[in-house]
Design a protein around this motif. Structure first.
Motif, PDB file in Angstrom:
ATOM      1  N   LYS A 116       0.849  -1.112  -0.100  1.00 23.41           N
ATOM      2  CA  LYS A 116       0.199   0.116   0.058  1.00 23.41           C
ATOM      3  C   LYS A 116       0.995   1.360  -0.015  1.00 23.41           C
ATOM      4  CE  LYS A 116      -3.310   2.195   3.090  1.00 23.41           C
ATOM      5  NZ  LYS A 116      -4.076   2.097   4.248  1.00 23.41           N
TER       6      LYS A 116
ATOM      7  N   ASP B  31      -4.787   4.364   8.277  1.00 24.00           N
ATOM      8  CA  ASP B  31      -3.411   3.946   8.580  1.00 24.00           C
ATOM      9  C   ASP B  31      -2.972   3.850  10.192  1.00 24.00           C
ATOM     10  OD1 ASP B  31      -2.564   3.598   6.023  1.00 24.00           O
ATOM     11  OD2 ASP B  31      -1.538   5.764   5.996  1.00 24.00           O
TER      12      ASP B  31
ATOM     13  N   ASP C 249       0.496  -3.126   7.518  1.00 24.14           N
ATOM     14  CA  ASP C 249      -0.086  -3.812   6.328  1.00 24.14           C
ATOM     15  C   ASP C 249       0.087  -5.082   6.298  1.00 24.14           C
ATOM     16  OD1 ASP C 249      -1.300  -1.337   5.922  1.00 24.14           O
ATOM     17  OD2 ASP C 249      -0.106  -0.623   4.055  1.00 24.14           O
TER      18      ASP C 249
END
Length: 161
Positions: free
Chosen positions: A2, A91, A157
């Motif tokens: 990402k 995030d 991630d």
């Protein structure tokens, strides 16, 4: 993998937000919840972006001559915040940051906030350099902390939550 555009704003030095000035605007997300940290950082970065606008360059070539033009377009705080805050919340909520990682985020955001705004004359000088296939004289590399923040979020991630 990402991408995290909020901390890579300066990683694309030729077509991004013209950076904010050092007018005392800083953030400190240590001890804040993920939501509060995202709100604080996005708010500061969008104040910065609204102050300086968004720089873009357009180049064209006829095969022998390249012509480039640079512009600074207005950016509203509201539009910036609507996008950036949602990205940052995703995030921050998806990654439980340590205090040391929170300090990295502070260093990244505060490093971006400290970069002076580009003037139209500087944007024009960058465009002229681009026409000659030279490095633009007024470009800024992202703070080292931003690269490290990227690694932190990439790790999050890749880790199942």
């Amino acid at each position: 993998m990402k991408t995290h555009p909020w901390y890579l704003l300066l990683a694309l030095p030729l077509a991004v937000v013209a950076c904010g000035g050092d007018d005392g605007l800083t953030v400190d997300i240590r001890g804040l919840t993920a939501e509060e940290a995202a709100d604080e950082a996005a708010g500061a970065l969008c104040e910065w972006a609204a102050e300086c606008g968004q720089v873009s360059y357009e180049c064209s070539s006829d095969g022998t001559t390249t012509t480039c033009a640079g512009t600074i377009e207005p950016m509203t705080y509201t539009a910036c915040y609507a996008d950036l805050q949602a990205e940052m919340r995703a995030d921050f909520v998806g990654c439980e940051l340590t205090t040391a990682e929170q300090v990295l985020v502070n260093d990244c955001v505060n490093g971006m906030l400290a970069v002076p705004c580009l003037t139209q004359a500087q944007v024009d000088a960058n465009a002229e350099a681009m026409e000659q296939d030279l490095d633009p004289p007024y470009q800024t590399d992202p703070p080292v902390a931003c690269e490290q923040v990227g690694e932190v979020f990439d790790t999050c991630d890749a880790t199942p939550q």
